[in-house]
Design an enzyme around this catalytic site. Structure first.
Site, PDB file in Angstrom:
ATOM      1  CG  LEU A 148      -2.093  -0.739   1.324  1.00 13.70           C
ATOM      2  CD1 LEU A 148      -2.564  -0.870   2.755  1.00 13.70           C
ATOM      3  CD2 LEU A 148      -3.090  -0.739   0.184  1.00 13.70           C
ATOM      4  CG  ASP A 149       1.063   3.980  -3.244  1.00 17.52           C
ATOM      5  OD1 ASP A 149       2.164   3.324  -3.630  1.00 17.52           O
ATOM      6  OD2 ASP A 149      -0.074   3.941  -4.164  1.00 17.52           O
ATOM      7  CB  ALA A 150       3.649   6.369   2.232  1.00 16.75           C
ATOM      8  CB  SER A 153      -3.062   3.771   0.450  1.00 15.39           C
ATOM      9  OG  SER A 153      -2.854   4.507  -0.807  1.00 15.39           O
TER      10      SER A 153
END
Length: 195
Positions: A41-43, A45
């Site tokens: 998960l992106d930072a 998100s």
């Protein structure tokens, strides 16, 4: 084999190494040294992330041919329209690696603001004259920053993004930065993976 499910908070990296002022999975829990995140998960998100040392599970979940259903809760900028929801459902064209990609048809709907989510730190910006709205988006694919690119394409940029579920594995019972260990049989059943 070790299996963990976590609620990854906003601004935490889906990795064990530090970058800049962001926290990493190393700051969350004392995981075994051979455990790694399945996907990412992106930072910016939040939500469900699985960590394991099971390479079979990693391939079963990340190989695009398997197409596991993922449910996202998305807060968008503005009052999203039925027309925008229809476009998301039909699939939109986004850029992936500098190439045009047509997203697969998906399920999407407007929802009330979820009450079970932890507060985001820092909170999503507040502007009294511009409303926000929430949608649920169910995808069977996971391209890089796909949800954010999809909502931006239909004119409603993402403000907050939470992965709530993969197949039947959910974060409903987890709150911010929670870590839960789970056994292989239960996890495989919830993810609908045959071994």
């Amino acid at each position: 084999m070790d299996y963990y499910i976590i609620y990854k908070p906003y601004n935490m990296l889906s990795q064990f190494t530090q970058e800049g002022n962001r926290t990493s999975l190393k700051d969350l829990y004392d995981f075994p040294s051979d455990v790694y995140p399945v996907g990412r998960l992106d930072a910016d998100s939040e939500g469900l992330l699985i960590l394991t040392n099971d390479t079979y599970l990693n391939n079963a979940l990340l190989n695009p041919k398997h197409g596991h259903n993922r449910k996202y809760l998305v807060q968008v900028d503005g009052q999203i329209t039925d027309e925008a929801i229809r476009k998301l459902q039909d699939g939109v064209q986004i850029k992936i690696n500098k190439k045009i990609y047509q997203t697969k048809p998906c399920n999407s709907c407007i929802i009330d603001a979820p009450e079970h989510l932890p507060e985001r730190i820092p909170p999503v910006r507040y502007r009294a004259n511009i409303p926000t709205s929430w949608i649920e988006l169910n995808l069977s694919e996971g391209k890089n920053r796909q949800v954010r690119k999809m909502t931006a394409k239909v004119g409603f940029p993402t403000l907050r993004l939470i992965r709530e579920r993969i197949e039947d594995l959910s974060i409903d019972h987890l709150q911010g930065e929670a870590v839960t260990q789970i056994d292989q049989t239960t996890l495989y059943e919830l993810l609908r993976i045959n071994k």
